[in-house]
Motif scaffolding. Structure first.
Motif, PDB file in Angstrom:
ATOM      1  N   UNK A 342      58.156  22.011  38.014  1.00  0.00           N
ATOM      2  CA  UNK A 342      56.715  21.830  38.124  1.00  0.00           C
ATOM      3  C   UNK A 342      55.980  23.143  37.960  1.00  0.00           C
ATOM      4  N   UNK A 343      56.618  24.231  38.427  1.00  0.00           N
ATOM      5  CA  UNK A 343      55.950  25.523  38.353  1.00  0.00           C
ATOM      6  C   UNK A 343      55.644  25.906  36.914  1.00  0.00           C
ATOM      7  N   UNK A 344      56.547  25.494  36.004  1.00  0.00           N
ATOM      8  CA  UNK A 344      56.365  25.882  34.611  1.00  0.00           C
ATOM      9  C   UNK A 344      55.541  24.875  33.819  1.00  0.00           C
ATOM     10  N   UNK A 345      55.638  23.571  34.144  1.00  0.00           N
ATOM     11  CA  UNK A 345      54.996  22.565  33.312  1.00  0.00           C
ATOM     12  C   UNK A 345      53.638  22.127  33.837  1.00  0.00           C
ATOM     13  N   UNK A 346      53.344  22.375  35.107  1.00  0.00           N
ATOM     14  CA  UNK A 346      52.081  21.942  35.681  1.00  0.00           C
ATOM     15  C   UNK A 346      51.296  23.161  36.160  1.00  0.00           C
ATOM     16  N   UNK A 347      50.760  23.901  35.227  1.00  0.00           N
ATOM     17  CA  UNK A 347      49.992  25.082  35.576  1.00  0.00           C
ATOM     18  C   UNK A 347      48.510  24.740  35.584  1.00  0.00           C
ATOM     19  N   UNK A 348      47.788  25.373  36.472  1.00  0.00           N
ATOM     20  CA  UNK A 348      46.345  25.219  36.518  1.00  0.00           C
ATOM     21  C   UNK A 348      45.735  26.559  36.143  1.00  0.00           C
ATOM     22  N   UNK A 349      44.923  26.560  35.092  1.00  0.00           N
ATOM     23  CA  UNK A 349      44.316  27.795  34.620  1.00  0.00           C
ATOM     24  C   UNK A 349      42.868  27.852  35.079  1.00  0.00           C
ATOM     25  N   UNK A 350      42.485  28.972  35.644  1.00  0.00           N
ATOM     26  CA  UNK A 350      41.116  29.170  36.105  1.00  0.00           C
ATOM     27  C   UNK A 350      40.549  30.425  35.451  1.00  0.00           C
ATOM     28  N   UNK A 351      39.285  30.353  35.063  1.00  0.00           N
ATOM     29  CA  UNK A 351      38.635  31.504  34.474  1.00  0.00           C
ATOM     30  C   UNK A 351      38.287  32.492  35.579  1.00  0.00           C
ATOM     31  N   UNK A 352      38.839  33.682  35.481  1.00  0.00           N
ATOM     32  CA  UNK A 352      38.566  34.705  36.475  1.00  0.00           C
ATOM     33  C   UNK A 352      37.850  35.873  35.803  1.00  0.00           C
ATOM     34  N   UNK A 353      36.859  36.388  36.485  1.00  0.00           N
ATOM     35  CA  UNK A 353      36.135  37.526  35.960  1.00  0.00           C
ATOM     36  C   UNK A 353      37.000  38.772  36.069  1.00  0.00           C
ATOM     37  N   UNK A 354      37.215  39.414  34.942  1.00  0.00           N
ATOM     38  CA  UNK A 354      38.027  40.619  34.915  1.00  0.00           C
ATOM     39  C   UNK A 354      37.116  41.816  34.693  1.00  0.00           C
ATOM     40  N   UNK A 355      37.136  42.745  35.626  1.00  0.00           N
ATOM     41  CA  UNK A 355      36.303  43.932  35.499  1.00  0.00           C
ATOM     42  C   UNK A 355      36.821  44.797  34.355  1.00  0.00           C
ATOM     43  N   UNK A 356      35.926  45.266  33.448  1.00  0.00           N
ATOM     44  CA  UNK A 356      36.378  46.094  32.332  1.00  0.00           C
ATOM     45  C   UNK A 356      36.933  47.438  32.783  1.00  0.00           C
ATOM     46  N   UNK A 357      36.453  47.914  33.921  1.00  0.00           N
ATOM     47  CA  UNK A 357      36.971  49.174  34.460  1.00  0.00           C
ATOM     48  C   UNK A 357      36.601  49.269  35.940  1.00  0.00           C
ATOM     49  N   UNK A 358      37.297  50.106  36.659  1.00  0.00           N
ATOM     50  CA  UNK A 358      36.978  50.389  38.065  1.00  0.00           C
ATOM     51  C   UNK A 358      36.924  51.901  38.245  1.00  0.00           C
ATOM     52  N   UNK A 359      36.109  52.308  39.211  1.00  0.00           N
ATOM     53  CA  UNK A 359      35.964  53.740  39.501  1.00  0.00           C
ATOM     54  C   UNK A 359      36.191  53.950  40.988  1.00  0.00           C
ATOM     55  N   UNK A 360      37.042  54.880  41.309  1.00  0.00           N
ATOM     56  CA  UNK A 360      37.242  55.256  42.712  1.00  0.00           C
ATOM     57  C   UNK A 360      37.243  56.781  42.823  1.00  0.00           C
ATOM     58  N   UNK A 361      36.964  57.238  44.022  1.00  0.00           N
ATOM     59  CA  UNK A 361      36.839  58.685  44.225  1.00  0.00           C
ATOM     60  C   UNK A 361      37.931  59.184  45.158  1.00  0.00           C
ATOM     61  N   UNK A 362      38.571  60.257  44.757  1.00  0.00           N
ATOM     62  CA  UNK A 362      39.553  60.926  45.598  1.00  0.00           C
ATOM     63  C   UNK A 362      39.172  62.397  45.669  1.00  0.00           C
ATOM     64  N   UNK A 363      38.580  62.776  46.805  1.00  0.00           N
ATOM     65  CA  UNK A 363      38.104  64.157  46.952  1.00  0.00           C
ATOM     66  C   UNK A 363      36.960  64.429  46.006  1.00  0.00           C
ATOM     67  N   UNK A 364      37.114  65.454  45.163  1.00  0.00           N
ATOM     68  CA  UNK A 364      36.073  65.803  44.192  1.00  0.00           C
ATOM     69  C   UNK A 364      36.362  65.216  42.813  1.00  0.00           C
ATOM     70  N   UNK A 365      37.318  64.307  42.741  1.00  0.00           N
ATOM     71  CA  UNK A 365      37.708  63.743  41.457  1.00  0.00           C
ATOM     72  C   UNK A 365      37.381  62.257  41.396  1.00  0.00           C
ATOM     73  N   UNK A 366      36.758  61.858  40.292  1.00  0.00           N
ATOM     74  CA  UNK A 366      36.477  60.448  40.055  1.00  0.00           C
ATOM     75  C   UNK A 366      37.556  59.902  39.111  1.00  0.00           C
ATOM     76  N   UNK A 367      38.164  58.785  39.516  1.00  0.00           N
ATOM     77  CA  UNK A 367      39.243  58.203  38.721  1.00  0.00           C
ATOM     78  C   UNK A 367      38.763  56.888  38.128  1.00  0.00           C
ATOM     79  N   UNK A 368      38.788  56.821  36.796  1.00  0.00           N
ATOM     80  CA  UNK A 368      38.384  55.608  36.068  1.00  0.00           C
ATOM     81  C   UNK A 368      39.660  54.876  35.650  1.00  0.00           C
ATOM     82  N   UNK A 369      39.780  53.618  36.056  1.00  0.00           N
ATOM     83  CA  UNK A 369      40.971  52.836  35.739  1.00  0.00           C
ATOM     84  C   UNK A 369      40.605  51.671  34.835  1.00  0.00           C
ATOM     85  N   UNK A 370      41.265  51.604  33.695  1.00  0.00           N
ATOM     86  CA  UNK A 370      41.030  50.547  32.714  1.00  0.00           C
ATOM     87  C   UNK A 370      42.162  50.586  31.701  1.00  0.00           C
ATOM     88  N   UNK A 371      42.803  49.425  31.478  1.00  0.00           N
ATOM     89  CA  UNK A 371      43.890  49.380  30.501  1.00  0.00           C
ATOM     90  C   UNK A 371      43.395  49.766  29.120  1.00  0.00           C
TER      91      UNK A 371
END
Length: 426
Positions: A342-371
């Motif tokens: 059932x896990x493979x044949x009965x999947x439910x797909x939902x549209x999820x909002x995917x952020x194009x990028x995220x920004x976090x701060x560590x000390x004096x450095x800003x880190x931008x994360x995005x594939x």
């Protein structure tokens, strides 16, 4: 040595680099760009080879890196794509991503193929970046990195008929009696620690694959004893043969043994309860076996029971013919596969909002994360002025600059994208 688990690393080939080049022809002083694109990197592809029966080869080679695409050439010559890396696996191999647990494929038939790591596309040469305002761009892309991941491989034996039963009931002796397989036979529990396969040739010319599976104990569905190491192989068999010691050599109760084994099978996978089965009433050449057989028949009057002796070959022909008949009646039925769950044949797909990028701060450095941006960093040659300008332009178009300002970035602050660190300029 039989090996049914392996963890390996695979990496698709990197794309070849595009190059910066210009036409240098006599009487053509402004010939324009002529840098070719790089070739595509090779994919890592699993291919089923029916001649393999184990994952032992992956104990000695755990890393598979596909070749890189050829770099672009002058005069708009594109680099050649690399040939795919083909990795042979035995039939019955399940492939999962180790880090995410995502099921990737179930390879069962000879010649089946599965791409497990795609190669990167080739980088574009400077010809691709020519525009009306920049007719001679001094930039080219690096090749796209190939996919890389760790994989978990699991082998589930593919057999037409599987022998199940408690340790030391004579499964290995039976296999040796009806096939050319030569499993280890010993007078102690768990002589057989791994599945053994053999081809049965029925006197009327038919044949099928028979598997001697490691002995069960009560609680196997919870992982006790050989537990899941045994039960996952039963899932692949089309017909189950209960091998019961009717002589009760170890003081066991044949009726109770059958109940326990049936409970273990159905508890592990309910689908096994519907699998065709017969009973091989073994060791009929020993004293007290006839009495045990009569009690067993009385307890299970609806079961197909074949009195046999693996040691003396008594009753084997009749049982083998019946197994061949059952298999002939099941042309379209296959053993349970991961794809059937059932896990493979009965999947439910939902549209999820995917952020194009995220920004976090560590000390004096800003880190931008995005594939997407990480891939851009890997494919940008920061030694080329035009490439740097293009990189900055893309960051602005994607809203990275504005987002950094909202997070408090000021002139001179360090910005990190993947392994690239640069200063923020407002």
């Amino acid at each position: 040595m039989f090996t049914d688990h392996a963890t390996i690393y695979v990496k698709g080939g990197d794309g070849g680099n595009g190059i910066v080049s210009y036409r240098r022809e006599k009487y053509v002083p402004l010939g324009g760009p002529a840098g070719g694109d790089g070739g595509r990197g090779a994919d890592v592809v699993f291919v089923v080879d029916e001649g393999l029966r184990t994952l032992i080869d992956f104990r000695y080679q755990r890393h598979f890196k596909a070749p890189q695409g050829e770099h672009g050439g002058t005069k708009n010559r594109h680099g050649a794509g690399a040939e795919d890396m083909l990795v042979k696996v035995p039939p019955g191999t399940l492939v999962k991503d180790r880090d995410t647990g995502v099921f990737l494929g179930d390879l069962t038939h000879h010649g089946d193929k599965l791409v497990v790591a795609r190669g990167g596309r080739g980088g574009r040469g400077n010809t691709r970046f020519a525009t009306a305002t920049n007719k001679a761009p001094d930039m080219a892309e690096k090749g796209e990195p190939g996919e890389e991941r760790w994989l978990e491989l699991e082998l589930r034996v593919l057999a037409d008929v599987g022998l199940v039963g408690f340790p030391s009931v004579g499964k290995s002796t039976l296999l040796a009696s009806v096939t050319r397989a030569r499993p280890k036979v010993g007078a102690y529990h768990f002589t057989t620690l791994t599945p053994q396969l053999g081809v049965v040739e029925v006197p009327d010319g038919r044949s099928f694959v028979l598997a001697d599976l490691p002995g069960l104990i009560e609680g196997a569905h919870e992982g006790l004893g050989l537990g899941h190491e045994f039960l996952r192989h039963v899932e692949r068999t089309k017909v189950i043969v209960h091998v019961i010691d009717m002589a009760a050599v170890d003081g066991r109760d044949p009726v109770q043994d059958f109940h326990v084994i049936e409970n273990e099978l159905s508890t592990y996978d309910e689908a096994l309860a519907d699998r065709p089965r017969i009973v091989a009433a073994n060791k009929m050449d020993l004293p007290d076996a006839q009495e045990g057989l009569e009690k067993f028949r009385a307890a299970f009057p609806d079961l197909e029971i074949f009195p046999i002796s693996g040691a003396t070959h008594q009753g084997l022909d009749a049982m083998l013919r019946r197994l061949a008949d059952i298999l002939d009646e099941l042309p379209d039925i296959k053993a349970t596969s991961v794809e059937d769950t059932d896990e493979q044949t009965h999947k439910v797909y939902r549209l999820e909002k995917v952020e194009p990028f995220t920004i976090r701060r560590e000390g004096n450095e800003f880190i931008v994360e995005s594939e997407e941006l990480e891939k851009l960093v890997k494919m940008t040659n920061f030694q080329q002025f035009d490439a740097v300008k293009r990189f900055q332009r893309i960051l602005k178009q994607k809203g990275i600059d504005d987002a950094l300002r909202k997070r408090g970035a000021k002139d001179g602050d360090s910005i990190r994208i993947h392994d690239m660190v640069f200063d923020f300029v407002d």
